[in-house]
Design an enzyme around this catalytic site. Structure first.
Site, PDB file in Angstrom:
ATOM      1  N   ASP A  11       0.857  -1.181   0.000  1.00 54.49           N
ATOM      2  CA  ASP A  11       0.000   0.000   0.000  1.00 54.49           C
ATOM      3  C   ASP A  11       0.889   1.226   0.000  1.00 54.49           C
ATOM      4  O   ASP A  11       1.813   1.320   0.804  1.00 54.49           O
ATOM      5  CB  ASP A  11      -0.888   0.021   1.260  1.00 54.49           C
ATOM      6  N   ASP A 130     -13.761  -6.073  -3.676  1.00 54.48           N
ATOM      7  CA  ASP A 130     -13.828  -6.333  -2.235  1.00 54.48           C
ATOM      8  C   ASP A 130     -15.196  -6.938  -1.950  1.00 54.48           C
ATOM      9  O   ASP A 130     -16.213  -6.329  -2.270  1.00 54.48           O
ATOM     10  CB  ASP A 130     -13.659  -5.029  -1.437  1.00 54.48           C
TER      11      ASP A 130
END
Lengths: 255, 204
Positions: A11, A130
């Protein structure tokens, strides 16, 4: 024989690698290019970078770090996070990324998948999704980093996205993510058997057996972050264990 | 100097980075006029995307003719991924389209009930050791593939790979023309080593 891929995910916020458990508590972990090179040498098959600052501020930094990563990485990498136009996707690929991933923007504007596929080819377009479990065998698509429910059924969404031209699915289970308790194998199995493209499983990796379970459920690749970043699992050792368990993996020649 | 052909299909930047990593000088050629300098000793034809538009792009920019002349002068060319396919007789992708006609076979969709594209690291079974010195033939090495179409085994096959039991050409060679279906520039240190050895083997 085609091997199963092990993919560390990094990330990136404002050009720096950070890692949050369940997308919250962030902890600085360094320079994207240096970490990328480290993972390549450890035997990572591919890398995924998610720019978590991209959707708000700091998007400008993306063009800088993508190029520095490309300069040092000789394995494929995917860049995602806040990509909302085909032109932006093209720019990222032109800097050296092999693929781009679309998540929220693909849900709000599915035509973006087709436009990116037309411009870059399906092989460069990864649909990141997701998913949150609704029942024994159904999952809902979540957007905006897993914070907003869409009411969209996961399986119909991934099938539709494939018909629009995505070349791979990066499937994250919101229920398992950050738990270290294992992947949602039922979810992997359901998606993997409904789409004609490779599936990258994500969310929940805590030990070697979890990776085994994901591959046995039909995943073509498995992605993890914290277990790799914190050194709980070493990629070289993981691959040797998987090899011993008869999962085809790429083991570096000098290992 | 190695010339990397930029015809609007594929990431020429990563090929150039890989060449620089193995200490090879290269230049990106966005037009056939780049050949006029006389400095280019080898051409690399990269490429991702579909066969037909790529062939059209080569034609529009005059590369099909320049490449044919270059090849008939027995000068070296390395085709990567779609670039290798363009060096074949043709491809059935998007309706049959004629290629540059070096490798003796036509590209087709990988048959069988497999997931496509074929993405990931796969092994190469070397048919001969002309391209791979120092015992690579007996060694299991993995290279990174991304494609849905492939050249079946043919007279120019130097190496094969398989997906769900379907065997296809992953390395082709005819004279000083070499093709890799995989991406040596994305295959880590093993890929860079192969790239380096191949250029030497091609007399570059």
């Amino acid at each position: 024989m085609l091997t199963k891929r092990i993919i560390p995910c990094l990330d990136v916020q404002e050009g720096r690698v950070v890692k949050g458990v369940r997308f919250r508590e962030l902890r600085d972990a360094g320079d994207p290019a240096a970490l990328a090179e480290l993972y390549m040498k450890e035997g990572a098959d591919e890398l995924v970078f998610l720019d978590i600052s991209a959707s708000s501020a700091g998007r400008g930094t993306m063009l800088e770090w993508v190029e520095t990563v490309a300069d040092r990485l000789f394995i494929p990498f995917t860049v995602g996070g806040g990509i909302s136009s085909a032109e932006q996707a093209r720019d990222i690929v032109a800097l050296g990324a092999d693929k781009i991933s679309l998540n929220t923007s693909a849900v709000t504007e599915p035509g973006l998948i087709s436009r990116c596929a037309a411009l870059l080819g399906s092989q460069a377009v990864v649909l990141a999704v997701d998913a949150r479990r609704k029942s024994k065998s159904s999952w809902e698509v979540m957007i905006k980093g897993g914070s907003i429910e869409t009411g969209i059924d996961l399986l119909s969404w991934v099938e539709h996205a494939c018909s629009l031209g995505c070349g791979e699915i990066l499937l994250t289970s919101m229920d398992s993510d950050g738990t270290l308790d294992g992947f949602d194998t039922e979810c992997i199995e359901a998606v993997s058997s409904s789409v004609p493209v490779p599936v990258i499983a994500s969310g929940g990796a805590g030990n070697t057996l979890h990776f085994l379970e994901a591959f046995l459920a039909g995943a073509d690749a498995a992605l993890a972050a914290s277990v790799f970043h914190f050194g709980t699992i070493r990629i070289g050792a993981l691959k040797k264990d998987l090899d011993a368990l008869s999962i085809p993996v790429r083991i570096l020649e000098d290992d | 100097m190695i010339g990397i052909i930029d015809y609007g299909a594929g990431n020429v930047g990563n090929v150039r980075r890989a060449l620089s990593q193995i200490n090879r000088e290269s230049v990106i050629l966005d037009s056939v006029y780049g050949l006029c300098t006389g400095l280019i000793e080898c051409l690399i034809l990269p490429g991702v995307g579909s066969f037909r538009p790529a062939m059209e792009n080569l034609h529009i920019r005059g590369w099909d003719r320049s490449l044919s002349e270059w090849i008939s002068d027995d000068r070296p060319v390395l085709g990567i991924c779609l670039g290798m396919q363009l060096l074949c007789e043709g491809s059935e992708e998007g309706g049959f389209t004629k290629g540059l006609g070096v490798f003796r076979g036509a590209v087709g969709k990988i048959p069988g009930p497999v997931k496509l594209p074929h993405v990931g690291w796969n092994t190469v079974n070397w048919v001969s050791d002309r391209l791979c010195r120092e015992g690579r033939m007996g060694k299991v090495s993995h290279y990174y593939f991304v494609h849905s179409y492939a050249l079946p085994a043919c007279a120019d096959t130097e190496g094969t790979s398989s997906l769900d039991g379907e065997i296809f050409t992953s390395v082709a060679r005819r004279g000083r023309i070499v093709g890799f279906q995989f991406h040596p520039e994305r295959s880590g240190s093993v890929g860079l080593e192969l790239l380096s050895q191949t250029l030497e083997g091609m007399g570059v």
